[in-house]
Design a protein around this motif. Structure first.
Motif, PDB file in Angstrom:
ATOM      1  N   ARG A 102      36.380  34.596  40.096  1.00  0.00           N
ATOM      2  CA  ARG A 102      35.316  35.388  40.703  1.00  0.00           C
ATOM      3  C   ARG A 102      35.542  35.517  42.217  1.00  0.00           C
ATOM      4  O   ARG A 102      35.380  36.591  42.799  1.00  0.00           O
ATOM      5  CB  ARG A 102      33.955  34.699  40.437  1.00  0.00           C
ATOM      6  N   GLU A 142      38.365  37.995  42.852  1.00  0.00           N
ATOM      7  CA  GLU A 142      37.940  39.376  42.629  1.00  0.00           C
ATOM      8  C   GLU A 142      37.054  39.875  43.760  1.00  0.00           C
ATOM      9  O   GLU A 142      37.203  40.998  44.230  1.00  0.00           O
ATOM     10  CB  GLU A 142      37.241  39.509  41.273  1.00  0.00           C
ATOM     11  N   ARG A 160      37.804  43.116  46.280  1.00  0.00           N
ATOM     12  CA  ARG A 160      36.995  44.257  45.867  1.00  0.00           C
ATOM     13  C   ARG A 160      37.275  45.478  46.734  1.00  0.00           C
ATOM     14  O   ARG A 160      37.290  45.407  47.947  1.00  0.00           O
ATOM     15  CB  ARG A 160      35.499  43.900  45.918  1.00  0.00           C
ATOM     16  N   THR A 194      42.077  44.585  39.906  1.00  0.00           N
ATOM     17  CA  THR A 194      42.371  43.234  39.463  1.00  0.00           C
ATOM     18  C   THR A 194      42.186  43.135  37.966  1.00  0.00           C
ATOM     19  O   THR A 194      41.198  43.620  37.426  1.00  0.00           O
ATOM     20  CB  THR A 194      41.402  42.218  40.115  1.00  0.00           C
ATOM     21  N   LEU A 205      42.114  40.233  34.982  1.00  0.00           N
ATOM     22  CA  LEU A 205      42.097  38.800  34.750  1.00  0.00           C
ATOM     23  C   LEU A 205      42.649  38.501  33.362  1.00  0.00           C
ATOM     24  O   LEU A 205      42.193  39.052  32.369  1.00  0.00           O
ATOM     25  CB  LEU A 205      40.660  38.286  34.868  1.00  0.00           C
TER      26      LEU A 205
END
Lengths: 200, 428
Positions: free
Chosen positions: A22, A25, A29, A34, A36
């Motif tokens: 998190r 990311e 941003r 991205t 995962l």
């Protein structure tokens, strides 16, 4: 170089730690796409071939490390910079990461604001290192490729009864059609010749 | 000898595989303690990670793929200091498994080749040829690490049937616990890995085992205990103590009830994390599936102690080196003797074995692949019974002539001329 210039970077994140993912990311941003891939399941090979990432970020304890390392050995033409998470006590593991050929590492205490700079450094260092490696390997590989192409050309001339220049131009044509290298065409010809024998 | 230990707190890494049994059992049974060591085990999830942890000194010793030790001495593992080994942990234990779909295609393509024992790659060759003709994408096979017996065994089997592993198929690395997911998803069509990951494919109905490494290359070297050369030099007594504990534990693993205990202990998540009854066949070789439909007892499927299994034969190191050259992992000529004498230290093994009253060979090298019957090695502290060791193509590795052995392979990826290599290996 700056992340955010078009086109956006494609980042593959291989991590099973949701909190850390998190943070990464959030740090990227708007600057990167991205994806995962959890280390616990899923297969990294498909993720890589679908995504063609510019950078791979991974946990140093991920079981996928051997897969990634091998890709770098095999896919010499298209290696990727790798950033690795290291939980660090005394600093030796950071050294380890660098030694393993990892372009950059993020020691614990990860914050969103540090993600972008680390990736930029990783890409820069990778370009430098990769450039040197390539120069070293290139001449040897060129020679090997030339030998393979010569052998394939010989087979074509023999089997098809064509001249050397005809053989070469048909290989070049196939390479362009399939957008692969002439060396790859030569490999295919050798495969076909050895496996299909006289039916070729 | 009871010299003081230089270091008593020792960390040893293991990968969750059946052949980590000697390391795990030495810890669980207090054998390390008996030799004055306080050992902590660390479960490691990749061979790259194992290499790095050993290189930086976070681990003092490691469950390791034998060719990794040789690669480190050759400078092929970037930045890694040279490792060394004085103890092999086991022989055999791998197998080649393919998806059920590929197995069916092989059977359809060449039923008579599939009835040969052991199964060669001839039917696969027919499948690959048919795929080329019809323009299908190449088959993909997985192994565990570029410098691994698995890689060389898979390549050997493919090449023995006329398939070029770098041209006719696609080879990738997949961590063993994930091979089944990859095969279910159709990303790979087959693999060569250690146990329990071949048996698991059968249990889970995902694949079929074609050939075990024991049938492919009898009594093949497998894992070793790797340490940094510099650590071994600085801590000879602690190193000997680790080796003594592992050798003693390996000897007990000749016993069926000890293997049952090992399977039960290894079943917990901190070790392998699979039910004991699914680990046990990997250790005992009972009800082993091979050649698709054959279930048989194969007592030598994995060997921990008998046949002098723990001895670090320099001829094994030399064979691995030939395969590194064969497949283009090395393009620089080296002197074989220089490399294998650093990588493999049978002299240290002999000292440890003598003290622990284990029998040991008195020679460093032997030929491989030359025995089709059980035989007795008399160049030893007392005669050692050994088993057959032939390879699937009946090729013999004569340890005095590694370059001639390399010359015999039609399928290869050599990246230097053999005359250059021969030059480096001339006597004197």
């Amino acid at each position: 170089m700056e992340i955010g210039e078009s086109p956006p970077l494609i980042v593959l994140l291989i991590d099973s730690d949701a909190e850390r993912a998190r943070i990464v990311e959030a740090g990227l941003r708007g600057a990167a796409i991205t994806k995962l891939a959890s280390s616990d399941s899923g297969n990294i090979l498909s993720s890589i071939s679908e995504l063609q990432p510019d950078v791979i970020i991974m946990d140093c304890e991920s079981p996928d490390r051997d897969t990634i390392e091998n890709l770098r050995i095999v896919a010499r033409e298209n290696p990727k910079p790798i950033v690795m998470f290291v939980e660090d006590g005394d600093g030796s593991l950071a050294k380890e990461a660098v030694r393993a050929g990892v372009s950059a590492y993020i020691v614990d205490g990860l914050t969103s604001s540090r993600i972008q700079p680390v990736i930029e450094v990783a890409i820069e260092r990778f370009k430098m290192f990769d450039g040197l490696q390539r120069e070293l390997e290139k001449s040897k590989e060129d020679l090997e490729a030339r030998k393979t192409i010569e052998r394939a050309k010989g087979i074509l001339m023999d089997k098809r009864g064509i001249s050397e220049s005809e053989a070469f131009s048909s290989m070049r044509k196939l390479a362009m059609q399939e957008s692969i290298t002439i060396k790859q065409v030569a490999d295919k010809i050798l495969s076909v010749a050895s496996l299909l024998g006289d039916n070729f | 000898m009871s010299s003081a230990l230089e270091m008593t707190d020792i960390r040893i890494g293991f990968v969750p595989l059946a052949d980590a049994a000697p390391i795990i059992m030495a810890k669980e049974r207090g054998v390390f303690e008996k030799f004055g060591l306080n050992v902590t085990l660390e479960k490691v999830s990749s061979w790259a990670r194992m290499r790095d942890l050993l290189a930086v000194g976070d681990l003092q010793a490691a469950h390791m793929l034998a060719p990794m030790v040789i690669a480190s001495v050759m400078g092929l593992e970037p930045g890694t200091p040279p490792f060394t080994t004085s103890l092999a942990l086991n022989m055999n234990g791998n197998a080649i498994t393919v998806s059920n779909a590929l197995y069916a295609a092989m059977y359809q393509a060449n039923p008579s080749a599939m009835k040969e024992r052991p199964i060669t790659g001839m039917a696969l060759r027919d499948v690959v040829a048919a795929r080329i003709t019809s323009g299908q994408k190449p088959l993909t096979f997985a192994m565990v690490y570029p410098f691994s017996s698995h890689n060389y065994q898979l390549r050997y089997w493919l090449a023995a049937a006329g398939l070029h592993p770098d041209r006719d198929v696609n080879l990738v690395v997949v961590p063993p616990p994930k091979v089944m997911d990859y095969m279910r998803a159709g990303i790979i069509d087959g693999y060569c890995v250690g146990e329990p990951w071949n048996s698991e494919a059968i249990v889970q109905g995902v694949g079929t085992t074609l050939v075990t490494s024991h049938e492919l290359m009898g009594l093949a070297p497998e894992k070793v205990l790797g340490v940094c050369q510099s650590w071994a030099d600085d801590n000879p007594n602690s190193y000997s103590a680790i080796l003594s504990a592992l050798l003693e534990t390996s000897k007990t693993l000749e016993n069926k009830s000890a293997l049952e205990e090992a399977a039960s202990i290894m079943s917990v998540n901190a070790y392998v994390g699979l039910p004991a009854k699914r680990i046990l066949p990997a250790l005992t070789g009972t009800r082993r599936q091979t050649a698709g439909d054959i279930i048989q007892n194969m007592p030598d499927f994995n060997v921990f102690y008998r046949y002098g299994a723990n001895y670090p034969w320099r001829s094994h190191a030399s064979w691995f080196l030939t395969q590194m050259y064969r497949w283009g992992q090395v393009n620089k000529a080296v002197n074989f003797k220089d490399v294998i004498e650093k990588a493999y230290r049978p002299d240290i093994f002999r000292e440890v074995a003598k003290r622990g009253e284990h029998i040991y060979p008195t020679i460093d090298m032997k030929n491989e692949g030359d025995q089709i019957h059980p035989w007795v090695l008399s160049d030893a502290s007392s005669p050692i019974a050994l088993g057959p060791n032939q390879s699937i193509d009946n090729r013999i590795f004569r340890h005095a002539h590694p370059i001639a052995y390399l010359e015999g392979f039609q399928i290869h990826n050599l990246r230097l001329s053999l005359s250059e290599l021969a030059q480096k290996n001339r006597l004197g």
